[in-house]
Design an enzyme around this catalytic site. Structure first.
Site, PDB file in Angstrom:
ATOM      1  CD  GLU A   1      -3.289  -0.505   2.035  1.00 46.94           C
ATOM      2  OE1 GLU A   1      -3.053   0.205   3.033  1.00 46.94           O
ATOM      3  OE2 GLU A   1      -4.382  -1.075   1.881  1.00 46.94           O
TER       4      GLU A   1
ATOM      5  CG  HIS B   1       8.787 -29.160  -1.334  1.00 48.00           C
ATOM      6  ND1 HIS B   1       9.333 -30.389  -1.647  1.00 48.00           N
ATOM      7  CD2 HIS B   1       9.570 -28.658  -0.341  1.00 48.00           C
ATOM      8  CE1 HIS B   1      10.379 -30.626  -0.867  1.00 48.00           C
ATOM      9  NE2 HIS B   1      10.544 -29.584  -0.064  1.00 48.00           N
TER      10      HIS B   1
ATOM     11  CE  LYS C   1     -12.282   0.806   1.536  1.00 48.17           C
ATOM     12  NZ  LYS C   1     -11.724   1.782   2.466  1.00 48.17           N
TER      13      LYS C   1
HETATM   14  O1  PA5 Z   1      -3.348   1.096   5.994  1.00 47.59           O
HETATM   15  C1  PA5 Z   1      -4.487   1.526   5.924  1.00 47.59           C
HETATM   16  O2  PA5 Z   1      -4.756   2.724   6.146  1.00 47.59           O
HETATM   17  C2  PA5 Z   1      -5.649   0.629   5.591  1.00 47.59           C
HETATM   18  O3  PA5 Z   1      -5.242  -0.668   5.346  1.00 47.59           O
HETATM   19  C3  PA5 Z   1      -6.653   0.601   6.741  1.00 47.59           C
HETATM   20  O4  PA5 Z   1      -6.003   0.149   7.892  1.00 47.59           O
HETATM   21  C4  PA5 Z   1      -7.836  -0.303   6.422  1.00 47.59           C
HETATM   22  O5  PA5 Z   1      -8.453   0.106   5.235  1.00 47.59           O
HETATM   23  C5  PA5 Z   1      -8.850  -0.264   7.550  1.00 47.59           C
HETATM   24  O6  PA5 Z   1      -9.256   1.039   7.796  1.00 47.59           O
HETATM   25  P1  PA5 Z   1      -9.932   1.467   9.150  1.00 47.59           P
HETATM   26  O7  PA5 Z   1      -8.948   1.268  10.250  1.00 47.59           O
HETATM   27  O8  PA5 Z   1     -10.286   2.905   8.963  1.00 47.59           O
HETATM   28  O9  PA5 Z   1     -11.147   0.597   9.327  1.00 47.59           O
END
Ligand code: PA5
Length: 430
Positions: free
Chosen positions: A283, A304, A418
């Site tokens: 990310e 494997h 989303k």
């Molecule tokens: O790294 C990030 O910001 C995301 O992976 C969030 O942690 C994830 O989308 C969950 O979001 P939230 O904590 O707002 O529910």
């Protein structure tokens, strides 16, 4: 202290390549440390590690003690950065089978998928058990944890009555904003804070990771001490800094068309830590048409399955192998007078000796096959090493992403699925 061995990348890179990158890594580290880069509103994680007991840590420990006393099962609700860190920590330190041991409450994770089967299985596991929940969400609006939260709150209220249920609901969220903060305030749930300047995937050293760890019997203070030590040691501005070596090597390899990094470990209990690392780097770096694809492998099992691809497939992979110190308690291989399995040549050898030879044999095979290998050598697996590893990878990721020229702290691409899903579901406003 964590050590980086870069001696197995030299076929692809030279020492002068590394030294030539010094101004670049210096500048990336400086940009990060001084908060002058893109996304600098989200640098709170840099200073989370502490050598002191804070009030938040004390509250975490008190809550964990209460949960350990009154719950057979602790359900941790969250997804992404609000899920992978706690799971990584618990499985690495306590082992994948921690739920089969009697000493601690069982810990299950919910709200990280939309699977009906997974949900129904959890409901069966909770049947007749005392349980508490920890709802973790920075935004407080993420669909998967919100659905699990609604159902689990209702289950608690039905089981214990509205007032007693409140004592079993712990919230970890933004200090002021979001639906979850409002819910915690309105209902009077005990709550913990994800600081506004700490993004999800950098939040494991807040209550996000520390409360579930404490419930699992991992000392949050020991984790913090390991991270605080790492913070101090990794502040070096030279190639003696393991984070510099790691961030530089992966960027230089990427520029030589090694676009996949395979994080490998010989410990099955490392699987979710690898998942946490995958989210952190994926990310943080995968944007603007750039990024090293973060893949993971569990050796020797995956030798494997993926072994053939690594050895002779497209030459676009480099490996980062994380090694831990050998276990202190040895397991020896027995002799067998019939020797039907032909294993007597290993009689009296320890299992970790065999594992070490597997590692060395694999290393030279992969290097010979054109796969550069970065080796990270950590101490034994414990809370202190865990804290060190979390901080090492977070810092390396920040430096590496700035070297790559991307903002490590946003994730605009995650919103696309989303939006489509909300349209399909008919969510108001979509
Ligand atoms: O790294 C990030 O910001 C995301 O992976 C969030 O942690 C994830 O989308 C969950 O979001 P939230 O904590 O707002 O529910």
């Amino acid at each position: 202290m964590l050590k980086v061995d870069i001696s197995n990348v030299w076929g692809d890179l030279s020492l002068s390549d590394m030294l030539a990158a010094e101004p670049e890594v210096f500048s990336a580290h400086k940009t990060l440390a001084e908060g002058r880069g893109e996304g600098s509103d989200f640098l709170g994680w840099l200073n989370l590690p502490t050598f002191e007991q804070t009030e938040e840590l004390r509250r975490i420990q008190r809550a964990a003690k209460q949960i350990r006393a009154d719950s057979d099962i602790f359900v941790v609700i969250g997804i992404g950065g609000s899920y992978l860190g706690p799971r990584a920590a618990i499985e690495l330190v306590k082992g994948q089978n921690h739920n089969l041991k009697d000493a601690d409450p069982q810990i299950f994770f919910a709200g990280n998928n939309l699977s009906t089967r997974a949900w129904q299985e959890l409901c069966e596991l909770l049947e007749g058990k005392d349980f508490s929940i920890n709802i973790i969400s920075k935004s407080g609006t993420t669909t998967e944890p919100a659905i699990a939260t609604r159902a689990l709150r209702w289950m608690l209220e039905r089981k214990y009555g509205a007032e007693k249920a409140k004592k079993r609901i712990y919230v970890t969220t933004d200090p002021a904003n979001g639906a979850l903060r409002r819910m915690a305030q309105d209902e009077g749930y005990e709550s913990f804070v994800i600081p506004p300047d700490v993004g999800g995937r950098y939040s494991v050293l807040t209550a996000v990771g520390l409360l579930p760890m404490a419930v699992a019997g991992i000392s949050p203070m020991d984790v913090m001490l390991g991270a605080a030590r790492a913070k101090k040691e990794l502040d070096l501005r030279s190639f003696e800094n393991p984070a510099w070596q790691y961030a530089t090597m992966r960027n230089l390899l990427y520029r030589r068309k090694k676009s996949i990094e395979l994080l490998c470990c010989y410990e099955p209990r490392f699987r979710y830590f690898a998942g946490w690392w995958q989210q952190l780097f994926g990310e943080s770096e995968g944007k603007d048409g750039k990024g090293i694809f973060p893949a993971t492998a569990e050796f020797t099992a995956d030798l494997h399955s993926l072994g053939q691809m690594i050895q002779q497939g497209e030459r676009n992979i480099f490996e980062t192998v994380l090694r831990f110190s050998p276990p202190q308690k040895k397991t020896l291989i027995d002799g067998d007078w019939k020797n039907l399995d032909g294993l007597n040549y290993l009689e009296g050898k320890s299992l970790d000796f065999v594992e070490e030879q597997a590692f060395l044999g694999t290393l030279s095979a992969h290097v010979d096959g054109g796969v550069p290998v970065i080796i990270l050598q950590a101490d034994d697996i414990d809370a202190d090493t865990l804290g060190e590893l979390f901080y090492f990878f977070e810092l390396s990721c920040g430096i590496s992403a700035y070297m790559l020229g991307v903002n490590p702290f946003n994730q605009p691409g995650v919103e696309f699925y989303k939006k489509n899903m909300f349209q399909l579901l008919g969510k108001p406003g979509y």
